[in-house]
Design a protein around this motif. Structure first.
Motif, mmCIF file in Angstrom:
data_model
loop_
_atom_site.group_PDB
_atom_site.id
_atom_site.type_symbol
_atom_site.label_atom_id
_atom_site.label_comp_id
_atom_site.label_asym_id
_atom_site.label_seq_id
_atom_site.Cartn_x
_atom_site.Cartn_y
_atom_site.Cartn_z
ATOM 1 N N PHE A 171 0.821 -1.215 0.000
ATOM 2 C CA PHE A 171 0.000 0.000 0.000
ATOM 3 C C PHE A 171 0.853 1.261 0.000
ATOM 4 O O PHE A 171 0.678 2.147 -0.833
ATOM 5 C CB PHE A 171 -0.928 -0.003 1.215
ATOM 6 C CG PHE A 171 -1.538 1.335 1.506
ATOM 7 C CD1 PHE A 171 -2.464 1.891 0.639
ATOM 8 C CD2 PHE A 171 -1.183 2.054 2.649
ATOM 9 C CE1 PHE A 171 -3.015 3.142 0.892
ATOM 10 C CE2 PHE A 171 -1.731 3.284 2.909
ATOM 11 C CZ PHE A 171 -2.651 3.838 2.033
ATOM 12 N N VAL A 172 1.788 1.347 0.938
ATOM 13 C CA VAL A 172 2.593 2.561 1.098
ATOM 14 C C VAL A 172 3.394 2.864 -0.168
ATOM 15 O O VAL A 172 3.568 4.035 -0.539
ATOM 16 C CB VAL A 172 3.535 2.437 2.314
ATOM 17 C CG1 VAL A 172 4.527 3.589 2.356
ATOM 18 C CG2 VAL A 172 2.721 2.404 3.603
ATOM 19 N N ALA A 226 -4.544 -5.362 -1.121
ATOM 20 C CA ALA A 226 -3.661 -4.348 -0.522
ATOM 21 C C ALA A 226 -2.911 -3.596 -1.610
ATOM 22 O O ALA A 226 -2.725 -2.371 -1.533
ATOM 23 C CB ALA A 226 -2.678 -5.007 0.445
ATOM 24 N N GLY A 227 -2.467 -4.319 -2.635
ATOM 25 C CA GLY A 227 -1.841 -3.666 -3.776
ATOM 26 C C GLY A 227 -2.810 -2.727 -4.475
ATOM 27 O O GLY A 227 -2.456 -1.617 -4.874
ATOM 28 N N LEU A 231 -2.669 1.358 -5.312
ATOM 29 C CA LEU A 231 -2.980 1.985 -6.594
ATOM 30 C C LEU A 231 -4.063 3.039 -6.443
ATOM 31 O O LEU A 231 -4.044 4.072 -7.125
ATOM 32 C CB LEU A 231 -3.416 0.922 -7.602
ATOM 33 C CG LEU A 231 -2.366 -0.119 -7.992
ATOM 34 C CD1 LEU A 231 -2.949 -1.126 -8.982
ATOM 35 C CD2 LEU A 231 -1.127 0.550 -8.577
ATOM 36 N N VAL A 232 -5.027 2.790 -5.554
ATOM 37 C CA VAL A 232 -6.068 3.786 -5.283
ATOM 38 C C VAL A 232 -5.427 5.087 -4.804
ATOM 39 O O VAL A 232 -5.774 6.182 -5.263
ATOM 40 C CB VAL A 232 -7.067 3.262 -4.231
ATOM 41 C CG1 VAL A 232 -7.974 4.386 -3.717
ATOM 42 C CG2 VAL A 232 -7.929 2.144 -4.817
ATOM 43 N N MET A 233 -4.468 4.965 -3.876
ATOM 44 C CA MET A 233 -3.801 6.156 -3.358
ATOM 45 C C MET A 233 -2.947 6.823 -4.442
ATOM 46 O O MET A 233 -3.032 8.041 -4.653
ATOM 47 C CB MET A 233 -2.922 5.798 -2.163
ATOM 48 C CG MET A 233 -2.152 6.989 -1.599
ATOM 49 S SD MET A 233 -1.254 6.652 -0.070
ATOM 50 C CE MET A 233 -0.045 5.438 -0.639
ATOM 51 N N ARG A 255 -9.086 6.271 1.603
ATOM 52 C CA ARG A 255 -9.745 5.050 1.131
ATOM 53 C C ARG A 255 -8.779 3.873 1.153
ATOM 54 O O ARG A 255 -9.139 2.758 1.549
ATOM 55 C CB ARG A 255 -10.302 5.255 -0.283
ATOM 56 C CG ARG A 255 -11.419 6.261 -0.374
ATOM 57 C CD ARG A 255 -12.194 6.153 -1.679
ATOM 58 N NE ARG A 255 -11.358 6.303 -2.860
ATOM 59 C CZ ARG A 255 -11.028 7.465 -3.402
ATOM 60 N NH1 ARG A 255 -11.448 8.595 -2.851
ATOM 61 N NH2 ARG A 255 -10.293 7.528 -4.498
ATOM 62 N N GLY A 256 -7.544 4.117 0.732
ATOM 63 C CA GLY A 256 -6.543 3.052 0.719
ATOM 64 C C GLY A 256 -6.232 2.535 2.109
ATOM 65 O O GLY A 256 -6.137 1.321 2.325
ATOM 66 N N ILE A 257 -6.078 3.441 3.064
ATOM 67 C CA ILE A 257 -5.792 3.037 4.446
ATOM 68 C C ILE A 257 -6.928 2.181 5.001
ATOM 69 O O ILE A 257 -6.700 1.165 5.673
ATOM 70 C CB ILE A 257 -5.569 4.278 5.330
ATOM 71 C CG1 ILE A 257 -4.246 4.945 4.974
ATOM 72 C CG2 ILE A 257 -5.596 3.914 6.809
ATOM 73 C CD1 ILE A 257 -4.047 6.303 5.625
ATOM 74 N N LYS A 258 -8.144 2.570 4.713
ATOM 75 C CA LYS A 258 -9.296 1.809 5.211
ATOM 76 C C LYS A 258 -9.353 0.419 4.579
ATOM 77 O O LYS A 258 -9.702 -0.560 5.245
ATOM 78 C CB LYS A 258 -10.588 2.581 4.955
ATOM 79 C CG LYS A 258 -10.738 3.810 5.840
ATOM 80 C CD LYS A 258 -12.084 4.477 5.649
ATOM 81 C CE LYS A 258 -12.257 5.645 6.623
ATOM 82 N NZ LYS A 258 -13.579 6.290 6.507
ATOM 83 N N ILE A 259 -8.997 0.332 3.297
ATOM 84 C CA ILE A 259 -9.001 -0.974 2.635
ATOM 85 C C ILE A 259 -7.964 -1.897 3.270
ATOM 86 O O ILE A 259 -8.251 -3.056 3.582
ATOM 87 C CB ILE A 259 -8.739 -0.817 1.127
ATOM 88 C CG1 ILE A 259 -9.941 -0.162 0.439
ATOM 89 C CG2 ILE A 259 -8.462 -2.184 0.482
ATOM 90 C CD1 ILE A 259 -9.717 0.172 -1.024
ATOM 91 N N VAL A 260 -6.747 -1.383 3.481
ATOM 92 C CA VAL A 260 -5.686 -2.202 4.075
ATOM 93 C C VAL A 260 -6.048 -2.602 5.500
ATOM 94 O O VAL A 260 -5.838 -3.750 5.908
ATOM 95 C CB VAL A 260 -4.339 -1.440 4.047
ATOM 96 C CG1 VAL A 260 -3.268 -2.235 4.768
ATOM 97 C CG2 VAL A 260 -3.900 -1.198 2.611
#
Length: 319
Positions: A171-172, A226-227, A231-233, A255-260
């Motif tokens: 994610f990061v 997570a990948g 990409l969302v971020m 949104r990405g943080i919430k998904i992870v």
């Protein structure tokens, strides 16, 4: 009404609605209803247009924030997150997640092709020590013996922690204009492809599938998602659309943080299966098969069917 007239009539209203973070729950709900009507109109008269995409993105932010407000109360706490907010996020980001899946599968095929044409490739991907130890286990009649090499609880903690770490790295790395996340997905796909073809070469493909995918169904699915979150971020900064770039990036990162974060329970499940069940795969392959069937049902049901069901109910109301 022409699309340009529809946009000009409503663009100032929509611009005000973009300041979601400052709105109370009642205003969020009221704006959500208005946006739903505008989106339905756009879908009817301007299907596939930029205004439809814009309203889809804006209304997804409202859905996230509406359920986010619920986290402040007991009734809408953790259950609300995993019962509503997280699945809806998966639905709204489904195209990005699908791209992450396709990239992973493509890189896995490259791993298969490379291993088939270069005997040293699998060693460069999995490491000489792992390959030699696995060959030794195969010769001793325990191909999956590497999964029974330690204490169950110690393995559970180590594996679960490592999987969560991998997901957050995937994610990061999206902050590197999505390129870092693309690389993580690509290398993990290569590894899976090389690993599976290596066992195919040893005549143990089915055995490895029944063993590894007992835990791998949840684990690999979660890594791909997570990948997708990365990409969302990254894409929210690269392609802000009609939003200001920093506003788009802020919303994409959230949104990405919430998904992870939503994936953590599934990494725990995968770690538990790998530590306590996969070690018995050599002796009881039926156990691995049962775990795969149950896990696959969970993945399809929760990550695909349930988000679509929730979205349909949110958009059209309950019967």
């Amino acid at each position: 009404m022409k699309e340009s007239r529809f946009v000009n009539r409503n663009k100032s209203k929509w611009a005000e609605m973009e300041n979601v973070g400052r709105l109370n729950t009642d205003t969020l709900a009221s704006n959500y209803v208005i946006l739903s009507d505008d989106l339905s109109y756009a879908k009817t008269f301007y299907p596939g247009s930029d205004v439809e995409k814009y309203l889809n993105q804006l209304i997804s932010v409202y859905q996230i924030n509406i359920y986010g407000k619920g986290e402040q109360s007991e009734r809408r706490g953790m259950l609300t997150f995993w019962g509503h907010e997280f699945p809806l996020l998966l639905y709204w980001e489904r195209r990005t997640l699908l791209f992450a899946l396709l990239l992973f599968l493509f890189s896995a095929l490259i791993g298969v092709f490379s291993t088939a044409h270069d005997e040293s490739f699998v060693r460069s991907i999995l490491g000489d020590a792992y390959v030699e130890r696995t060959i030794s286990n195969i010769e001793n009649g325990t191909p999956m013996g590497i999964y029974a090499s330690g204490d169950e609880l110690d393995m559970f903690v180590m594996i679960t922690t490592n999987n969560i770490k991998v997901s957050f790295v995937a994610f990061v790395f999206g902050i590197l204009f999505s390129a870092g996340t693309l690389w993580i997905l690509f290398t993990n796909g290569l590894m899976v492809g090389a690993f599976q073809y290596f066992f195919f070469q040893q005549g143990l493909l089915l055995h490895s599938v029944l063993s590894v995918w007992a835990h791998g169904t949840f684990e690999i699915t979660s890594i791909i998602i997570a990948g997708g979150a990365g990409l969302v971020m990254g894409n929210s900064f690269l392609f802000p659309g009609t939003y200001r770039r920093m506003y788009s990036f802020k919303e994409g990162a959230l949104r990405g943080i919430k998904i992870v974060t939503g994936l953590i329970p599934f990494f725990v499940i995968a770690g538990w299966i790998e530590s306590f069940i996969t070690r018995y795969a050599d002796s009881y392959p039926v156990v691995g098969a049962a775990a795969i069937i149950l896990s696959l049902g969970g993945v399809i049901g929760y990550f695909i069917v349930y988000p679509y069901y929730l979205h349909k109910n949110e958009l059209y109301g309950k019967d």
